[in-house]
Design a protein around this motif. Structure first.
Motif, PDB file in Angstrom:
ATOM      1  N   ALA A 439       0.863  -1.187   0.000  1.00 50.14           N
ATOM      2  CA  ALA A 439       0.000   0.000   0.000  1.00 50.14           C
ATOM      3  C   ALA A 439       0.893   1.229   0.000  1.00 50.14           C
ATOM      4  O   ALA A 439       2.107   1.118   0.219  1.00 50.14           O
ATOM      5  CB  ALA A 439      -0.891   0.012   1.236  1.00 50.14           C
ATOM      6  N   VAL A 440       0.291   2.337  -0.225  1.00 46.65           N
ATOM      7  CA  VAL A 440       1.073   3.568  -0.215  1.00 46.65           C
ATOM      8  C   VAL A 440       1.667   3.779   1.176  1.00 46.65           C
ATOM      9  O   VAL A 440       2.787   4.214   1.330  1.00 46.65           O
ATOM     10  CB  VAL A 440       0.240   4.775  -0.696  1.00 46.65           C
ATOM     11  N   MET A 441       0.905   3.400   2.183  1.00 44.76           N
ATOM     12  CA  MET A 441       1.434   3.350   3.542  1.00 44.76           C
ATOM     13  C   MET A 441       0.521   2.429   4.352  1.00 44.76           C
ATOM     14  O   MET A 441      -0.531   2.025   3.872  1.00 44.76           O
ATOM     15  CB  MET A 441       1.521   4.747   4.169  1.00 44.76           C
ATOM     16  N   GLY A 442       0.926   2.111   5.585  1.00 45.03           N
ATOM     17  CA  GLY A 442       0.123   1.235   6.427  1.00 45.03           C
ATOM     18  C   GLY A 442      -1.214   1.874   6.765  1.00 45.03           C
ATOM     19  O   GLY A 442      -1.353   3.101   6.743  1.00 45.03           O
ATOM     20  N   GLY A 443      -2.185   1.041   7.076  1.00 45.37           N
ATOM     21  CA  GLY A 443      -3.535   1.512   7.366  1.00 45.37           C
ATOM     22  C   GLY A 443      -3.564   2.537   8.493  1.00 45.37           C
ATOM     23  O   GLY A 443      -4.217   3.575   8.395  1.00 45.37           O
ATOM     24  N   GLU A 444      -2.834   2.240   9.556  1.00 37.14           N
ATOM     25  CA  GLU A 444      -2.811   3.112  10.728  1.00 37.14           C
ATOM     26  C   GLU A 444      -2.257   4.488  10.358  1.00 37.14           C
ATOM     27  O   GLU A 444      -2.848   5.525  10.673  1.00 37.14           O
ATOM     28  CB  GLU A 444      -1.954   2.441  11.788  1.00 37.14           C
ATOM     29  N   GLN A 445      -1.117   4.452   9.624  1.00 34.31           N
ATOM     30  CA  GLN A 445      -0.484   5.710   9.232  1.00 34.31           C
ATOM     31  C   GLN A 445      -1.376   6.489   8.287  1.00 34.31           C
ATOM     32  O   GLN A 445      -1.547   7.692   8.399  1.00 34.31           O
ATOM     33  CB  GLN A 445       0.869   5.476   8.554  1.00 34.31           C
ATOM     34  N   LEU A 446      -1.947   5.734   7.352  1.00 37.61           N
ATOM     35  CA  LEU A 446      -2.766   6.392   6.336  1.00 37.61           C
ATOM     36  C   LEU A 446      -3.983   7.054   6.968  1.00 37.61           C
ATOM     37  O   LEU A 446      -4.255   8.250   6.756  1.00 37.61           O
ATOM     38  CB  LEU A 446      -3.194   5.396   5.264  1.00 37.61           C
ATOM     39  N   LEU A 450      -4.680  11.115   7.385  1.00 39.90           N
ATOM     40  CA  LEU A 450      -5.912  11.769   6.940  1.00 39.90           C
ATOM     41  C   LEU A 450      -6.553  12.537   8.092  1.00 39.90           C
ATOM     42  O   LEU A 450      -7.044  13.644   7.914  1.00 39.90           O
ATOM     43  CB  LEU A 450      -6.898  10.738   6.377  1.00 39.90           C
ATOM     44  N   SER A 451      -6.521  11.929   9.269  1.00 43.68           N
ATOM     45  CA  SER A 451      -7.117  12.549  10.441  1.00 43.68           C
ATOM     46  C   SER A 451      -6.398  13.850  10.769  1.00 43.68           C
ATOM     47  O   SER A 451      -7.033  14.882  11.037  1.00 43.68           O
ATOM     48  CB  SER A 451      -7.056  11.570  11.609  1.00 43.68           C
ATOM     49  N   ILE A 452      -5.054  13.819  10.723  1.00 42.13           N
ATOM     50  CA  ILE A 452      -4.275  15.027  11.036  1.00 42.13           C
ATOM     51  C   ILE A 452      -4.560  16.114  10.007  1.00 42.13           C
ATOM     52  O   ILE A 452      -4.780  17.276  10.342  1.00 42.13           O
ATOM     53  CB  ILE A 452      -2.765  14.691  11.071  1.00 42.13           C
ATOM     54  N   VAL A 453      -4.584  15.716   8.726  1.00 45.16           N
ATOM     55  CA  VAL A 453      -4.857  16.674   7.654  1.00 45.16           C
ATOM     56  C   VAL A 453      -6.234  17.308   7.863  1.00 45.16           C
ATOM     57  O   VAL A 453      -6.402  18.526   7.785  1.00 45.16           O
ATOM     58  CB  VAL A 453      -4.762  16.004   6.266  1.00 45.16           C
ATOM     59  N   ALA A 454      -7.203  16.448   8.213  1.00 47.36           N
ATOM     60  CA  ALA A 454      -8.564  16.952   8.419  1.00 47.36           C
ATOM     61  C   ALA A 454      -8.610  17.927   9.595  1.00 47.36           C
ATOM     62  O   ALA A 454      -9.249  18.980   9.547  1.00 47.36           O
ATOM     63  CB  ALA A 454      -9.520  15.790   8.663  1.00 47.36           C
ATOM     64  N   ARG A 455      -7.883  17.501  10.657  1.00 41.05           N
ATOM     65  CA  ARG A 455      -7.846  18.357  11.851  1.00 41.05           C
ATOM     66  C   ARG A 455      -7.222  19.721  11.503  1.00 41.05           C
ATOM     67  O   ARG A 455      -7.748  20.772  11.884  1.00 41.05           O
ATOM     68  CB  ARG A 455      -7.022  17.663  12.937  1.00 41.05           C
ATOM     69  N   GLN A 456      -6.116  19.691  10.743  1.00 39.19           N
ATOM     70  CA  GLN A 456      -5.445  20.933  10.360  1.00 39.19           C
ATOM     71  C   GLN A 456      -6.365  21.791   9.509  1.00 39.19           C
ATOM     72  O   GLN A 456      -6.456  23.008   9.661  1.00 39.19           O
ATOM     73  CB  GLN A 456      -4.161  20.626   9.592  1.00 39.19           C
ATOM     74  N   SER A 457      -7.062  21.134   8.588  1.00 34.08           N
ATOM     75  CA  SER A 457      -7.976  21.850   7.690  1.00 34.08           C
ATOM     76  C   SER A 457      -9.087  22.519   8.488  1.00 34.08           C
ATOM     77  O   SER A 457      -9.416  23.693   8.276  1.00 34.08           O
ATOM     78  CB  SER A 457      -8.549  20.870   6.664  1.00 34.08           C
ATOM     79  N   ALA A 458      -9.619  21.770   9.455  1.00 33.55           N
ATOM     80  CA  ALA A 458     -10.688  22.306  10.290  1.00 33.55           C
ATOM     81  C   ALA A 458     -10.182  23.519  11.070  1.00 33.55           C
ATOM     82  O   ALA A 458     -10.846  24.560  11.149  1.00 33.55           O
ATOM     83  CB  ALA A 458     -11.205  21.225  11.233  1.00 33.55           C
ATOM     84  N   ALA A 459      -8.972  23.335  11.601  1.00 33.07           N
ATOM     85  CA  ALA A 459      -8.394  24.403  12.406  1.00 33.07           C
ATOM     86  C   ALA A 459      -8.195  25.665  11.571  1.00 33.07           C
ATOM     87  O   ALA A 459      -8.526  26.773  11.990  1.00 33.07           O
ATOM     88  CB  ALA A 459      -7.071  23.953  13.015  1.00 33.07           C
ATOM     89  N   GLU A 468     -15.677  12.530  17.251  1.00 36.41           N
ATOM     90  CA  GLU A 468     -16.348  11.230  17.185  1.00 36.41           C
ATOM     91  C   GLU A 468     -16.401  10.723  15.737  1.00 36.41           C
ATOM     92  O   GLU A 468     -16.069   9.583  15.445  1.00 36.41           O
ATOM     93  CB  GLU A 468     -17.759  11.352  17.760  1.00 36.41           C
ATOM     94  N   ALA A 469     -16.831  11.697  14.853  1.00 36.11           N
ATOM     95  CA  ALA A 469     -16.917  11.336  13.432  1.00 36.11           C
ATOM     96  C   ALA A 469     -15.531  10.991  12.898  1.00 36.11           C
ATOM     97  O   ALA A 469     -15.367  10.051  12.123  1.00 36.11           O
ATOM     98  CB  ALA A 469     -17.513  12.492  12.629  1.00 36.11           C
ATOM     99  N   ASP A 470     -14.512  11.768  13.334  1.00 34.98           N
ATOM    100  CA  ASP A 470     -13.149  11.505  12.877  1.00 34.98           C
ATOM    101  C   ASP A 470     -12.691  10.116  13.308  1.00 34.98           C
ATOM    102  O   ASP A 470     -12.107   9.367  12.520  1.00 34.98           O
ATOM    103  CB  ASP A 470     -12.193  12.566  13.425  1.00 34.98           C
ATOM    104  N   ALA A 471     -12.999   9.782  14.567  1.00 38.60           N
ATOM    105  CA  ALA A 471     -12.581   8.459  15.062  1.00 38.60           C
ATOM    106  C   ALA A 471     -13.217   7.351  14.236  1.00 38.60           C
ATOM    107  O   ALA A 471     -12.563   6.375  13.858  1.00 38.60           O
ATOM    108  CB  ALA A 471     -12.954   8.320  16.538  1.00 38.60           C
ATOM    109  N   ALA A 472     -14.500   7.511  13.927  1.00 40.08           N
ATOM    110  CA  ALA A 472     -15.211   6.487  13.146  1.00 40.08           C
ATOM    111  C   ALA A 472     -14.622   6.388  11.738  1.00 40.08           C
ATOM    112  O   ALA A 472     -14.376   5.298  11.206  1.00 40.08           O
ATOM    113  CB  ALA A 472     -16.703   6.828  13.082  1.00 40.08           C
ATOM    114  N   ARG A 473     -14.407   7.591  11.148  1.00 38.86           N
ATOM    115  CA  ARG A 473     -13.864   7.617   9.781  1.00 38.86           C
ATOM    116  C   ARG A 473     -12.466   6.991   9.761  1.00 38.86           C
ATOM    117  O   ARG A 473     -12.128   6.186   8.908  1.00 38.86           O
ATOM    118  CB  ARG A 473     -13.829   9.057   9.285  1.00 38.86           C
ATOM    119  N   THR A 474     -11.669   7.373  10.760  1.00 39.12           N
ATOM    120  CA  THR A 474     -10.304   6.846  10.851  1.00 39.12           C
ATOM    121  C   THR A 474     -10.323   5.323  10.946  1.00 39.12           C
ATOM    122  O   THR A 474      -9.570   4.618  10.274  1.00 39.12           O
ATOM    123  CB  THR A 474      -9.586   7.454  12.076  1.00 39.12           C
TER     124      THR A 474
END
Lengths: 532, 658
Positions: A439-446, A450-459, A468-474
């Motif tokens: 894979a492009v990277m491991g599932g956990e990292q990937l 995405l979660s960090i990027v989303a968090r940064q974008s939100a910020a 909660e939604a992020d945890a589910a999506r992650t």
């Protein structure tokens, strides 16, 4: 000449645990193979047999030289898809009358041997192997044509099959069709474009439009034998070159045709007598870490693959995450690049680039032993020019013209996949162990990325972040990647040439090496410009 | 003094005589027919002379050619061996007339014994017991004579020997046919159709006395040989001493033997044959063989004499160097005649090339053999491959050892009576000394070794192991790969064989430890086979934990396997049927090469089971090809006088539905 020394403790907890996990994976894989071998299932196998016909694998067994090796390619194609495991076609490397060939046999027990998108992928891959390695192709044809409901993903791709067959012919690579049953409509071009065609009496049916279509289009009530039987094609149309009285006769004629080619190999020959490794391949099962995050010593693997466990290591103390050096496999001289620790640093990449060039200078094939998480990231490494160095390796791999064989013994992530001759870099053969992950990277990292990027974008947008939604999506994304990266899933998509039992690595590579040497083996002399 | 002996013979007996000649410092000369040009006996001789001609009549039986050869080669003596010209008085005369020493009895004695009827008259006069008999002439009332002697009677060629021109007749009804057959055979074999009628003892023993005499009037007998075990009136197992003789009977029969030869002024080696009725102790003179016998080795083994040496010395004019009292019997010797013939098919002679021929070094045995690996067994001559002789302390030991020796021989390419001989030697009847001339009929030793299911499976497994090793060794690419390597699940590999007219499938698959799983006939027998080592002419394999050596010989699709349980012949069924291999259905084929003598049917004839279709002559014997069932003759593909090949279709029949 140096001999690899093993330090394996066969009684250690780790060894036993690793072994148990690998055996479990092998058992899971075996179930899939068994499913593939069953083809369309007992009912269709029985029906086929009752018609006095041989199964696809029985045809292959009769075709190949007694006691010679046969390596099936992508036996579990279509795993984890809507289609039958195996992809309704059996492909492999086999020796016929002393000549190494690619063999492709339709499995008529799977929906009449009709071609689905995976079938076509598998056929195209087999043709590709013929083209790259100058291997003759022998088709054992019995196919109801296209699996029509799936025509969207198949109709145009199938056209490529016939194009590639004729391209083989123009490259003086022989193509032979033994027609055991239906080969109709588009399928008729399979024999049609082959150099040699053999048809079995009363079984072969080769025509563009079958009787129902003919009735629809022209109102003709045609007789099937008159329309496309073996006798008609052998005596009247000339679509068939040889009339076979039965299946055995067709296979006999096929063997005779191959013998008559007096086909010569153009590559290197084994340059030494073959000595087995000094250590038991069986032990590989306990070497491979149950958890891929735990690195395992790749020299222990090499000691169980290479002739006499002999390995002349190049730059052993420089760039130690990647092991490079020369050895022999089934008598063939080979260069090895093997990941000893998952990550590749600047020195490792440079060492790889240099070693690949050296192998090219002496026309020596390369074996890439992949267990790679990618090129190192982080300020220090970026500043040292990790991008440049990774590119060196990619450049070297891309423009290397000696045959590359890739075995994935663990993970294959990021650009490390590219630098280590992953699928996009078109190695002649790529086999993967059941524990392989790609894979492009491991599932956990990937998922985490995405979660960090989303968090940064939100910020940055000043939006409240829904934890909660992020945890589910992650979690969902992680599960998805963890599933997709598995060898079985990747192999089902034909991203490799098949999963292999780690204990078989030496022999599968031996067959592949011998096959690639059917073509020239000449290294690249003038390399591309390296960004230093 | 003799310095150079020509042996007017071929095969094993030529080699046997050469051996003694060499030991005595005498040079050797061979003569040979066209077909024998590369035979071992020719190569072994110091000098060899080509006689030309293919058949015996054109070569070894041509007196003038042989005498000319002796002169040409500068031989000062001729030994005739047995058969051919050995009992031909005119030949003996011709040799002597050429100034060459004849190693054999006086020509007059040969002549006197050559005519069976005359011989018998002489014996009657000498007081040797004989069987009542009468010569058949054109005016003989055969039926009356036969009835007066009493059935069963024997019809026998006057000039014959070796069972040719011989018929046993149980009743009046068979008399005419038997007489005609005997006369025809006698004429074909000996050029003389004179036959006579004799009293026939149903189950006597055949006991013969070996005699030796010199030109100074000394005569000794070297005890008896028993040769009761015969097929087609030819001996197959001979032994000395006879288990039926006690010292008293031995003494009496020995004396009778000496009387017989004394009556004809004998010297050199000779054999006086008797029929012994062991129920009554009565014995009857049969004939004198005025030559060295095929079975002479058993006498040599128990007496320590070299009979050929004695013959040479006598011919040189020496006195015998033994007296009767010097001779004693030590131990027991048994000889078998290993023939190229098919005991399962009425002992019909077999032909072919000896693809393999090897003799065990242990246990020890004497091999008097005319063949070697690669020799061709042709239709022209007697199909004797070898005489195998064992001398042991006791009769039982000799029989057991001889059976083992035979079993350990590797013979391939030609059908032989080996298994039959082994079965005979191991039969309780033989071991009990219950050997009469009807032994073969009564005991019916198995014509072929039939292995148990498991032994067969083991042999097949060994063949598989050997075959795959052969295939791997000759592989052009990747010869070092594990045999039959598969990375996925493929059907097992298969070899198919015909064993005892039955198709047997052997499937196998290599396993990771270097061995194979082998299944015979589906999964009837499953074995784990690990090849241990390839050895010259075979393979050592471990089968289910038992390690054993198997000798394997292969010529094309024919396999000969010799394992611990015995020998086995297999025919491999090719993987792909031969597209031109169709055979004629319902064809009656020639069982061997030969000449057609009688065509008894014409196209359209309705025949019933057992009805004679064709009579052919081969190997100087008549063979009848009869209908296998009710049928109509569709085609007749031969005519009287045709020479036909083994397997040639003679008559095509169409079965009449029952």
């Amino acid at each position: 000449m140096s001999i690899l020394k093993s330090n394996l403790d066969l009684r250690s907890e780790t060894y036993l645990q690793n072994r148990a996990v690998m055996e479990g994976r092998l058992a899971d894989y075996q179930k899939l193979v068994d499913e593939a071998v069953l083809g369309g299932g007992e009912k269709y196998r029985d029906r086929h047999r009752q018609r006095g016909r041989l199964l696809a694998r029985e045809r292959i067994e009769l075709l190949v030289d007694p006691d010679s090796p046969f390596v099936e390619l992508s036996p579990t194609a279509a795993a984890d898809t809507e289609f039958n495991v195996g992809g309704a076609v059996v492909t492999g490397l086999g020796q016929i009358s002393g000549t190494e060939c690619v063999i492709l046999a339709n499995d008529p027990t799977v929906r009449g041997g009709s071609m689905n998108p995976i079938t076509v992928k598998k056929m195209l891959r087999a043709l590709d192997i013929c083209r790259q390695n100058r291997l003759p192709m022998v088709f054992l044809v019995e196919s109801g044509g296209a699996d029509l409901p799936h025509q969207l993903h198949l109709y145009l791709q199938a056209g490529e099959v016939f194009r590639n067959i004729t391209a083989l012919s123009s490259a003086a690579i022989p193509t032979i069709s033994l027609v055991f049953g239906s080969s109709t409509a588009g399928g008729a071009y399979l024999p049609g474009t082959s150099d040699y065609v053999v048809m079995v009496d009363q079984q072969a049916k080769v025509f563009l439009g079958g009787t129902p279509l003919g009735k629809m289009a022209t109102g003709e009530d045609a007789d099937e034998q008159e329309l496309g039987g073996a006798a008609m094609h052998s005596n009247v149309s000339g679509v068939s070159d040889y009339f076979a009285v039965d299946e055995h006769d067709a296979i006999r004629i096929g063997r005779q045709i191959v013998a008559g080619l007096t086909y010569r190999k153009l590559g290197r020959q084994p340059d030494r007598a073959v000595l087995p490794p000094r250590y038991d391949a069986e032990e590989i099962l306990g070497i491979v870490s149950a958890d891929l995050k735990v690195p395992f010593p790749v020299r222990e693997i090499l000691a169980r693959i290479l002739d006499d466990s002999e390995f002349d290591e190049f730059k052993p103390n420089y760039g130690p995450n990647l092991v490079t050096g020369f050895g022999h496999l089934h008598g063939y001289s080979v260069g090895i690049l093997a990941n000893d620790r998952g990550v590749l640093l600047n020195e490792d990449a440079n060492k790889a680039a240099q070693f690949i060039q050296l192998a090219n200078q002496v026309d020596t094939p390369l074996i890439f032993v992949q267990n790679v998480t990618g090129y190192m990231i982080g300020t220090e490494y970026e500043q040292k020019g990790m991008v440049k160095h990774g590119s060196h390796q990619i450049n070297a791999v891309t423009n290397s013209t000696v045959p590359h064989l890739t075995v994935q013994i663990g993970g294959s992530y990021g650009a490390g996949n590219y630098g280590m001759a992953g699928r996009p870099y078109d190695p002649r053969f790529l086999f993967v162990w059941p524990n392989g992950k790609t894979a492009v990277m491991g599932g956990e990292q990937l998922a985490g990325t995405l979660s960090i990027v989303a968090r940064q974008s939100a910020a940055s947008q000043g939006i409240d972040f829904d934890e909660e939604a992020d945890a589910a999506r992650t979690r969902t994304i992680e599960e998805q990647i963890n599933h997709e990266e598995q060898a079985v899933v990747m192999s089902g998509q034909l991203y490799d040439d098949g999963i292999i039992d780690p204990r078989d690595t030496r022999d599968v590579l031996g067959v592949a090496l011998s096959a690639v040497m059917t073509n020239e083996c000449r290294g690249q002399r003038g390399y591309g410009v390296f960004r230093m | 003094m003799i310095t150079r002996i020509l042996v007017a013979n071929r095969g094993e007996i030529a080699r046997r005589i050469f051996r003694t000649a060499r030991a005595m410092g005498i040079e050797t000369v061979a003569v040979f027919s066209e077909g024998d040009a590369t035979a071992p006996f020719v190569a072994e001789a110091d000098t060899a002379v080509a006689l030309g001609g293919r058949t015996a009549a054109e070569s070894y039986l041509d007196r003038d050619k042989v005498v000319a050869a002796a002169i040409r080669a500068g031989a000062d003596a001729v030994h005739p061996g047995y058969g051919f010209l050995s009992e031909n008085a005119e030949f003996a005369h011709a040799v002597e007339a050429a100034g060459i020493i004849w190693i054999g009895p006086p020509p007059a004695a040969i002549a006197a014994m050559g005519d069976k009827l005359e011989a018998k008259k002489l014996m009657v006069a000498a007081g040797v017991p004989t069987l009542p008999s009468v010569e058949i002439t054109a005016t003989t009332d055969v039926r009356a004579e036969a009835e007066s002697i009493g059935f069963p009677v024997l019809i026998k060629a006057a000039a014959g020997g070796g069972g040719k021109g011989m018929r046993v007749v149980d009743s009046v009804a068979q008399l005419d046919d038997a007489l005609a057959g005997a006369q025809r055979e006698a004429l074909n074999s000996f050029g003389n159709d004179t036959v006579f009628l004799e009293k026939y003892l149903p189950a006597p023993r055949h006991v013969e006395i070996q005699v030796l005499g010199d030109t100074h009037g000394n005569l000794v007998h070297c005890f008896e040989r028993e040769c009761s075990i015969q097929r087609r009136h030819q001996k197959v197992i001979e032994e000395a001493p006879s288990p039926a003789l006690d010292p008293e009977l031995r003494r009496r029969m020995g004396a009778a033997g000496l009387e017989a030869v004394r009556a004809i002024g004998y010297h050199s080696a000779g054999t006086v044959e008797f029929l012994l009725d062991d129920r009554t102790g009565e014995y009857f003179f049969l004939e004198v063989n005025t030559r060295l016998q095929v079975e002479h080795p058993v006498t040599e083994e128990i007496t320590g004499l070299d009979l050929v040496r004695q013959m040479i010395r006598v011919a040189e004019g020496h006195r015998l160097d033994v007296e009767q009292d010097d001779l004693t019997i030590t131990g027991h010797a048994i000889e078998v005649r290993l023939y190229a013939e098919d005991p399962a098919n009425d002992f019909l002679p077999a032909v072919g090339d000896l693809a393999a021929w090897s003799i065990p070094s242990d246990p020890a045995a004497r091999f008097d053999s005319g063949v070697e690996e690669g020799s061709t067994v042709s239709v022209e001559f007697d199909p004797l491959l070898a005489k195998v002789i064992v001398h042991a302390e006791s009769r039982h030991e000799a029989a057991q050892r001889l059976a083992l020796v035979l079993e350990r021989m590797v013979i391939a390419g030609v059908v032989t009576n080996r298994d039959f001989l082994v079965a005979a030697l191991r039969s309780p009847e033989f071991l009990a000394g219950d050997t009469h001339t009807d032994f073969i009929e009564k005991v019916a030793p198995a014509p072929r070794f039939v292995p148990s299911r498991d032994d067969l499976a083991r042999s097949l497994a060994a063949v598989v192991a050997f075959h795959q090793a052969e295939q791997r060794a000759s592989a052009r690419h990747l010869a070092f790969m594990p045999s039959g390597y598969r990375n996925s699940v493929m059907p097992p590999q298969e070899l198919r064989f015909v064993v005892d007219e039955r198709d047997v499938s052997v499937t196998y698959r290599s396993v990771r430890d270097g061995g194979f799983d082998v299944w015979v006939d589906g999964a009837t027998v499953a074995l784990r086979v690990v090849p241990v080592a390839e050895v010259r002419g075979g393979i050592v394999v471990e089968i289910d934990g038992l390690r054993a050596r198997f000798d394997l010989v292969r010529s094309d699709l024919r396999w000969h396997v010799r394992g611990p349980a015995g020998s086995l012949d297999l025919v491999q069924i090719p993987r792909f049927p031969d597209p031109d291999g169709a055979t004629v259905v319902g064809g009656q084929i020639a069982p061997m090469p030969g000449a057609i003598r009688v065509v008894a049917v014409t196209v359209g004839d309705q025949v019933t089971v057992g009805q004679t279709l064709i009579v052919m002559e081969a190997m100087k014997m008549e063979h009848t090809i009869s209908a296998p069932g009710s049928a109509t003759v569709i085609e007749v593909r031969c005519a009287v006088g045709d020479q036909v090949d083994n397997g040639q279709v003679l008559v095509v029949l169409e079965e009449v539905p029952a």
